[in-house]
Write a protein that holds these residues in place. Structure first.
Motif, mmCIF file in Angstrom:
data_model
loop_
_atom_site.group_PDB
_atom_site.id
_atom_site.type_symbol
_atom_site.label_atom_id
_atom_site.label_comp_id
_atom_site.label_asym_id
_atom_site.label_seq_id
_atom_site.Cartn_x
_atom_site.Cartn_y
_atom_site.Cartn_z
ATOM 1 N N GLU A 1 -2.162 0.378 -4.525
ATOM 2 C CA GLU A 1 -2.449 -0.821 -3.729
ATOM 3 C C GLU A 1 -2.289 -2.027 -4.637
ATOM 4 O O GLU A 1 -2.912 -2.105 -5.690
ATOM 5 C CB GLU A 1 -3.875 -0.756 -3.194
ATOM 6 C CG GLU A 1 -4.283 -1.949 -2.390
ATOM 7 C CD GLU A 1 -5.693 -1.815 -1.846
ATOM 8 O OE1 GLU A 1 -6.346 -2.865 -1.715
ATOM 9 O OE2 GLU A 1 -6.142 -0.701 -1.565
ATOM 10 N N CYS A 2 -1.441 -2.969 -4.254
ATOM 11 C CA CYS A 2 -1.239 -4.123 -5.124
ATOM 12 C C CYS A 2 -1.040 -5.396 -4.311
ATOM 13 O O CYS A 2 -0.698 -5.352 -3.135
ATOM 14 C CB CYS A 2 -0.075 -3.914 -6.079
ATOM 15 S SG CYS A 2 1.534 -3.835 -5.303
ATOM 16 N N ASN A 3 -1.275 -6.497 -4.980
ATOM 17 C CA ASN A 3 -1.042 -7.828 -4.419
ATOM 18 C C ASN A 3 -0.083 -8.572 -5.338
ATOM 19 O O ASN A 3 -0.252 -8.540 -6.552
ATOM 20 C CB ASN A 3 -2.347 -8.634 -4.354
ATOM 21 C CG ASN A 3 -3.328 -8.059 -3.384
ATOM 22 O OD1 ASN A 3 -3.012 -7.880 -2.217
ATOM 23 N ND2 ASN A 3 -4.521 -7.750 -3.861
ATOM 24 N N PHE B 1 0.843 -1.184 0.000
ATOM 25 C CA PHE B 1 0.000 0.000 0.000
ATOM 26 C C PHE B 1 0.883 1.239 0.000
ATOM 27 O O PHE B 1 1.922 1.268 0.652
ATOM 28 C CB PHE B 1 -0.902 0.016 1.243
ATOM 29 C CG PHE B 1 -1.740 -1.223 1.372
ATOM 30 C CD1 PHE B 1 -2.963 -1.305 0.741
ATOM 31 C CD2 PHE B 1 -1.281 -2.309 2.103
ATOM 32 C CE1 PHE B 1 -3.737 -2.457 0.845
ATOM 33 C CE2 PHE B 1 -2.040 -3.459 2.215
ATOM 34 C CZ PHE B 1 -3.276 -3.534 1.593
ATOM 35 N N SER B 2 0.433 2.255 -0.735
ATOM 36 C CA SER B 2 1.187 3.494 -0.824
ATOM 37 C C SER B 2 0.205 4.654 -0.866
ATOM 38 O O SER B 2 -0.957 4.484 -1.252
ATOM 39 C CB SER B 2 2.047 3.486 -2.087
ATOM 40 O OG SER B 2 2.690 4.725 -2.261
ATOM 41 N N GLU B 3 0.668 5.817 -0.490
ATOM 42 C CA GLU B 3 -0.179 7.009 -0.560
ATOM 43 C C GLU B 3 -0.199 7.602 -1.970
ATOM 44 O O GLU B 3 -1.051 8.425 -2.277
ATOM 45 C CB GLU B 3 0.283 8.046 0.459
ATOM 46 C CG GLU B 3 0.043 7.590 1.887
ATOM 47 C CD GLU B 3 0.423 8.635 2.906
ATOM 48 O OE1 GLU B 3 0.784 9.773 2.529
ATOM 49 O OE2 GLU B 3 0.364 8.311 4.102
ATOM 50 N N GLU B 4 0.745 7.193 -2.797
ATOM 51 C CA GLU B 4 0.787 7.698 -4.166
ATOM 52 C C GLU B 4 1.193 6.584 -5.122
ATOM 53 O O GLU B 4 1.780 5.584 -4.728
ATOM 54 C CB GLU B 4 1.754 8.877 -4.274
ATOM 55 C CG GLU B 4 3.165 8.538 -3.864
ATOM 56 C CD GLU B 4 4.061 9.760 -3.779
ATOM 57 O OE1 GLU B 4 5.172 9.683 -4.320
ATOM 58 O OE2 GLU B 4 3.665 10.759 -3.170
#
Length: 131
Positions: A90-92, A8-11
């Motif tokens: 957001e990635c998996n 997860f990241s804010e950007e």
């Protein structure tokens, strides 16, 4: 083995999942998200990224920035590195490392559960909820 990395990241940014491998392993890229790894003892494993929209890269020791590891200070040893990347907020990453004789299929992920078939058996893995 199933490896799950959730990021997860804010950007928006490139997020990577890296595998530094033993330098004696021979590597054959099967397709854009799948690699065949052969050990010195003749065992064959398949490393596969199951997440869509993933970029994969394979680095050998020829790459001065990526194809090395260190066991001692100021000593670089040649190795291989495989990286899977996504450009996302957001990635998996859902990656499997299995014996090439096993049949892994129908791998699916929803927000908190992974399901897949291995040979003829169905499995469900519940993931911790991320708040």
């Amino acid at each position: 083995m199933i490896i799950v990395d959730r990021c997860f990241s804010e950007e928006m940014q490139f997020i990577g999942q890296n595998f530094n491998l033993d330098p004696k392993i021979s590597i054959n890229q099967i397709d854009s998200n799948q690699f065949q790894l052969r050990t010195t003892k003749g065992r064959t494993l398949i490393l596969k990224q199951h997440t869509g929209r993933t970029l994969s890269k394979y680095f050998t020791h020829d790459n001065k920035n990526r194809g090395f590891y260190s066991e001692k200070f100021n000593e670089l040893l040649e190795t291989h590195q495989i990286e899977f990347r996504q450009n996302s907020v957001e990635c998996n990453f859902i990656t499997s490392l299995i014996d090439d004789e096993k049949d892994l299929k129908n791998l699916k992920i929803d927000k908190n559960k992974i399901t897949f078939m291995l040979d003829s058996d169905m499995y469900e893995i519940y993931l911790q909820k991320v708040i």
